[in-house]
Design an enzyme around this catalytic site. Structure first.
Site, PDB file in Angstrom:
ATOM      1  N   HIS A  16       0.868  -1.198   0.000  1.00 18.91           N
ATOM      2  CA  HIS A  16       0.000   0.000   0.000  1.00 18.91           C
ATOM      3  C   HIS A  16       0.892   1.231   0.000  1.00 18.91           C
ATOM      4  CE1 HIS A  16      -3.874   2.103   1.179  1.00 18.91           C
ATOM      5  NE2 HIS A  16      -2.964   3.064   1.194  1.00 18.91           N
ATOM      6  N   LYS A  71      -9.426  -0.430  -6.004  1.00 17.14           N
ATOM      7  CA  LYS A  71      -9.499   0.167  -4.670  1.00 17.14           C
ATOM      8  C   LYS A  71     -10.852   0.832  -4.465  1.00 17.14           C
ATOM      9  CE  LYS A  71      -7.816   1.815  -0.716  1.00 17.14           C
ATOM     10  NZ  LYS A  71      -6.678   2.759  -0.622  1.00 17.14           N
ATOM     11  N   HIS A 104      -4.718  -0.553   5.787  1.00 17.78           N
ATOM     12  CA  HIS A 104      -4.270   0.269   6.923  1.00 17.78           C
ATOM     13  C   HIS A 104      -5.225   0.218   8.120  1.00 17.78           C
ATOM     14  CE1 HIS A 104      -7.077   2.909   4.917  1.00 17.78           C
ATOM     15  NE2 HIS A 104      -6.202   3.379   4.050  1.00 17.78           N
ATOM     16  N   ASP A 160       1.288   2.642   3.555  1.00 15.46           N
ATOM     17  CA  ASP A 160       0.455   3.832   3.339  1.00 15.46           C
ATOM     18  C   ASP A 160       1.303   5.096   3.453  1.00 15.46           C
ATOM     19  OD1 ASP A 160      -1.808   5.321   2.755  1.00 15.46           O
ATOM     20  OD2 ASP A 160      -2.527   5.359   4.816  1.00 15.46           O
TER      21      ASP A 160
END
EC number: 3.5.2.3
Length: 342
Positions: free
Chosen positions: A13, A98, A173, A246
Site C-alpha cells: 500500500h 481500490k 491500513h 500507506d
C-alpha cells in the site's frame, strides 16, 4: 553487532503521487522493496486501464532500481464497468481495484457513495480473480471520526464478505482492535495491511503537548489499546496481516497549515521502523513473514528470491527530504531510527 537478513520485502500500500515528485518518491521506496502496490487516488483518479499503464510508465521512467517493480490498481467508481475490470486484469500489471468511500481520504471525492451500486463490478472481480482493496471508513458526518472504521466493518464490510465469499479482500491500513479481530475471524479470503506509524504511535503522540501535524493521517491514529492490538496482530505470525506502509507524502507547507492534509511519510525508513516494532515485542523472527511472505502469498504472486540485511545501528532521520521542488517532513524527522539497511 546485531544483524537480520530477510527476503526482500514488498509494500502492499503505497502513494507515490505524480509529476516531478516521482523522482524522490520512487527513489525512496525503490531502495529495498521488491514490489509496491501503487494507490490510484491521483487527480484525476486512475479509473481506466490506460491511465494505470500510463502512470506505471511514468513511475518506471524514474525507477533506478533493478529489483523494484510497481504493481498498479484501479480506482473503483460507480461508473466502473465489468469490461474495464477484465481489461485491467488481462494486462498482468493491474492486480487490484481500490474502494474508497466518497470523501474518506485524500482525493477520494470520486469514490463510492453506496457500495450496492458497485455490486455488479464486485461480482466481475470475484470471477476474474482481481483483488478488492478497501479504505474501511464510513463518511457520514453523524459518525465520530474515531468510530468510522468500526461502523464500516459492521455496516459495509460484513455484507460484502457475506455476499462475495470468493472475492479476495484486503482491508487497508487497519487501525482498531475491531478491524484486527474482524480479519482474524473472517474466512481465508480476507486479509489486512498495517502501517508502521499505526504500530508505533497512537493519538496521544499526535495531540498531547501540541498538535503534531505529521502524525495526522486517515484513518486517524486511535487510542493505545487499539495500537497494541495492531502490534499483536502484526507480530503474531498470522498470515492474514502484511506490510503496507500507506506512506503518503505531502509538501511541508500543506501539512503545517490551518487545514492540513492527511498522510504520513515513512518510505525513507519503512522496514527499519517495522523492525523496531517487532524487536520491541521480541518477535523479530516473524518480521520476514509479515514483510516478505504474507503479501505475495495472499496475492498469489511469487515471493522475492533475493535478500536484504538490517543492522542494529542507530541513525538520525533527516529533518526534511526532497519532494519535487518542495520538501516533505518524514516520520522520525531529526530523531533516531534504531535499524539500518546495509
Amino acid at each position: 553487532m546485531t544483524t537480520l537478513t530477510i527476503t526482500r520485502p514488498d509494500d502492499w500500500h503505497l502513494h507515490l503521487r505524480d509529476g516531478d515528485v516521482l523522482t524522490d518518491t520512487v527513489r525512496d521506496s525503490g531502495r529495498y522493496n521488491g514490489r509496491a502496490l501503487i494507490m490510484p487516488n491521483l487527480v484525476p483518479p486512475v479509473t481506466t486501464t490506460e491511465q494505470a499503464l500510463s502512470y506505471r510508465e511514468r513511475i518506471q521512467a524514474e525507477n533506478k532500481s533493478d529489483s523494484f517493480a510497481p504493481l498498479m490498481s484501479l480506482y473503483l467508481t460507480e461508473k466502473t464497468t465489468s469490461e474495464e475490470i477484465r481489461k485491467a486484469k488481462a494486462t498482468g500489471h493491474i492486480v487490484a481495484a481500490k474502494l474508497y468511500p466518497a470523501g474518506a481520504t485524500t482525493n477520494s471525492d470520486s469514490g463510492v457513495s453506496d457500495v450496492k451500486n458497485v455490486y455488479p463490478i464486485l461480482k466481475t472481480m470475484q470471477e476474474e480473480g482481481m483483488l478488492l482493496l478497501i479504505h474501511g471508513e464510513v463518511t457520514t458526518h453523524d459518525i465520530d471520526i474515531f468510530d468510522r472504521e468500526k461502523t464500516f466493518l459492521d455496516t459495509v464490510l460484513a455484507p460484502i464478505v457475506n455476499d462475495f465469499p470468493e472475492l479476495k479482500i484486503v482491508l487497508e491500513h487497519i487501525t482498531t482492535k475491531d478491524a484486527a479481530d474482524f480479519v482474524k475471524n473472517a474466512g481465508p479470503n480476507v486479509a489486512a495491511t498495517i502501517t508502521a506509524h499505526h504500530l508505533l504511535f497512537n493519538r496521544n503522540h499526535m495531540l498531547v503537548g501540541g498538535i503534531k501535524p505529521h502524525f495526522y493521517c486517515l484513518p486517524i491514529l486511535k487510542r493505545n489499546t487499539h495500537q497494541q492490538a495492531l502490534v499483536e496482530a502484526a507480530t503474531s505470525g498470522n498470515p492474514k496481516f502484511f506490510l503496507g506502509t500507506d506512506s503518503a507524502p505531502h509538501a511541508k507547507d500543506k501539512k503545517e497549515a490551518a487545514c492540513g492534509c492527511a498522510g504520513s511519510y515513512t518510505a525513507h525508513a519503512s522496514i527499519e521502523l517495522y523492525a523496531e516494532v517487532f524487536e520491541n515485542e521480541g518477535k523479530l523472527e516473524n518480521l520476514e513473514a509479515f514483510a516478505s511472505f504474507n503479501g505475495p502469498d495472499f496475492y498469489n504472486l511469487p515471493r522475492n528470491t533475493d535478500t536484504i540485511t538490517l543492522v542494529k545501528e542507530a541513525w538520525i532521520a533527516p529533518e526534511t527530504m526532497a519532494f519535487g521542488n518542495d520538501f516533505v517532513v518524514p516520520i522520525r524527522a531529526g530523531e533516531a531510527v534504531e535499524w539500518l539497511v546495509k
